[in-house]
Design a protein around this motif. Structure first.
Motif, PDB file in Angstrom:
ATOM      1  N   LEU A  26       0.821  -1.211   0.000  1.00 19.63           N
ATOM      2  CA  LEU A  26       0.000   0.000   0.000  1.00 19.63           C
ATOM      3  C   LEU A  26       0.858   1.266   0.000  1.00 19.63           C
ATOM      4  O   LEU A  26       0.515   2.246  -0.670  1.00 19.63           O
ATOM      5  CB  LEU A  26      -0.947   0.003   1.204  1.00 19.63           C
ATOM      6  CG  LEU A  26      -2.102  -0.983   1.132  1.00 19.63           C
ATOM      7  CD1 LEU A  26      -2.794  -1.101   2.480  1.00 19.63           C
ATOM      8  CD2 LEU A  26      -3.094  -0.582   0.050  1.00 19.63           C
ATOM      9  N   ILE A  27       1.962   1.256   0.731  1.00 22.22           N
ATOM     10  CA  ILE A  27       2.858   2.413   0.743  1.00 22.22           C
ATOM     11  C   ILE A  27       3.335   2.714  -0.678  1.00 22.22           C
ATOM     12  O   ILE A  27       3.360   3.863  -1.115  1.00 22.22           O
ATOM     13  CB  ILE A  27       4.059   2.182   1.686  1.00 22.22           C
ATOM     14  CG1 ILE A  27       3.602   2.215   3.156  1.00 22.22           C
ATOM     15  CG2 ILE A  27       5.158   3.219   1.443  1.00 22.22           C
ATOM     16  CD1 ILE A  27       4.649   1.760   4.152  1.00 22.22           C
ATOM     17  N   ILE A  28       3.681   1.673  -1.395  1.00 19.60           N
ATOM     18  CA  ILE A  28       4.222   1.829  -2.747  1.00 19.60           C
ATOM     19  C   ILE A  28       3.133   2.097  -3.785  1.00 19.60           C
ATOM     20  O   ILE A  28       3.305   2.944  -4.669  1.00 19.60           O
ATOM     21  CB  ILE A  28       5.028   0.572  -3.140  1.00 19.60           C
ATOM     22  CG1 ILE A  28       6.261   0.450  -2.252  1.00 19.60           C
ATOM     23  CG2 ILE A  28       5.428   0.598  -4.616  1.00 19.60           C
ATOM     24  CD1 ILE A  28       6.953  -0.900  -2.333  1.00 19.60           C
ATOM     25  N   ASN A  56      13.356   5.008  13.476  1.00 18.31           N
ATOM     26  CA  ASN A  56      13.815   5.271  12.123  1.00 18.31           C
ATOM     27  C   ASN A  56      14.720   4.183  11.549  1.00 18.31           C
ATOM     28  O   ASN A  56      15.002   4.178  10.362  1.00 18.31           O
ATOM     29  CB  ASN A  56      14.474   6.647  12.016  1.00 18.31           C
ATOM     30  CG  ASN A  56      15.672   6.786  12.931  1.00 18.31           C
ATOM     31  OD1 ASN A  56      16.084   5.836  13.581  1.00 18.31           O
ATOM     32  ND2 ASN A  56      16.220   7.982  12.993  1.00 18.31           N
ATOM     33  N   THR A  57      15.169   3.244  12.376  1.00 13.41           N
ATOM     34  CA  THR A  57      15.980   2.145  11.859  1.00 13.41           C
ATOM     35  C   THR A  57      15.116   0.970  11.415  1.00 13.41           C
ATOM     36  O   THR A  57      15.591   0.089  10.712  1.00 13.41           O
ATOM     37  CB  THR A  57      16.984   1.644  12.924  1.00 13.41           C
ATOM     38  OG1 THR A  57      16.260   1.234  14.079  1.00 13.41           O
ATOM     39  CG2 THR A  57      17.977   2.729  13.294  1.00 13.41           C
ATOM     40  N   ASN A  58      13.849   0.955  11.830  1.00 18.19           N
ATOM     41  CA  ASN A  58      12.946  -0.130  11.445  1.00 18.19           C
ATOM     42  C   ASN A  58      12.263   0.170  10.124  1.00 18.19           C
ATOM     43  O   ASN A  58      12.090   1.321   9.745  1.00 18.19           O
ATOM     44  CB  ASN A  58      11.873  -0.359  12.517  1.00 18.19           C
ATOM     45  CG  ASN A  58      12.433  -1.001  13.760  1.00 18.19           C
ATOM     46  OD1 ASN A  58      13.550  -1.474  13.765  1.00 18.19           O
ATOM     47  ND2 ASN A  58      11.649  -1.014  14.816  1.00 18.19           N
ATOM     48  N   PHE A  59      11.858  -0.871   9.457  1.00 19.31           N
ATOM     49  CA  PHE A  59      11.104  -0.808   8.220  1.00 19.31           C
ATOM     50  C   PHE A  59       9.757  -0.143   8.517  1.00 19.31           C
ATOM     51  O   PHE A  59       9.050  -0.547   9.437  1.00 19.31           O
ATOM     52  CB  PHE A  59      10.941  -2.256   7.748  1.00 19.31           C
ATOM     53  CG  PHE A  59      10.363  -2.457   6.407  1.00 19.31           C
ATOM     54  CD1 PHE A  59      10.812  -1.745   5.307  1.00 19.31           C
ATOM     55  CD2 PHE A  59       9.382  -3.412   6.219  1.00 19.31           C
ATOM     56  CE1 PHE A  59      10.282  -1.966   4.056  1.00 19.31           C
ATOM     57  CE2 PHE A  59       8.845  -3.644   4.971  1.00 19.31           C
ATOM     58  CZ  PHE A  59       9.296  -2.911   3.895  1.00 19.31           C
ATOM     59  N   ALA A  60       9.384   0.892   7.769  1.00 19.06           N
ATOM     60  CA  ALA A  60       8.157   1.661   8.042  1.00 19.06           C
ATOM     61  C   ALA A  60       6.927   0.766   8.103  1.00 19.06           C
ATOM     62  O   ALA A  60       6.068   0.945   8.968  1.00 19.06           O
ATOM     63  CB  ALA A  60       7.980   2.743   6.984  1.00 19.06           C
TER      64      ALA A  60
END
Length: 94
Positions: A26-28, A56-60
């Motif tokens: 969905l993000i893409i 911020n180091t984790n996958f959104a």
């Protein structure tokens, strides 16, 4: 790979890995639909921004999936807590 998510009931059936994949899709491909889903589930935009900045180091998609799963659990707990006893009389229900 098309991962259509139509409603909250479908989201509740996904395991975390599937949910992360769907959110990433969905993000893409359909960010507006993701925003709509977050609105429907009642995950605030402000909360997502805070979580994404903090992690911020984790996958959104993982961060968003965790927020969705947490909110769904909160809703289940709330429903369970406020569910009326079916054996109670009509007077007691009020």
């Amino acid at each position: 790979m098309a991962l259509p998510i139509l409603d909250i009931a479908q989201i509740e059936q996904l395991n975390k890995s599937e949910l992360v994949d769907a959110i990433n899709w969905l993000i893409i491909n359909d960010f507006e639909k993701l925003v709509f889903i977050l609105y429907r589930i009642d995950v605030s935009e402000a909360k997502i921004k805070i979580l994404l900045n903090k992690n911020n180091t984790n996958f959104a998609a993982t961060v968003i999936a965790d927020a969705i799963l947490e909110r769904l659990e909160e809703k289940k707990a709330s429903r369970k807590k406020y569910r009326q006893d079916p054996s109670a009389s009509d007077e007691e229900k009020w």
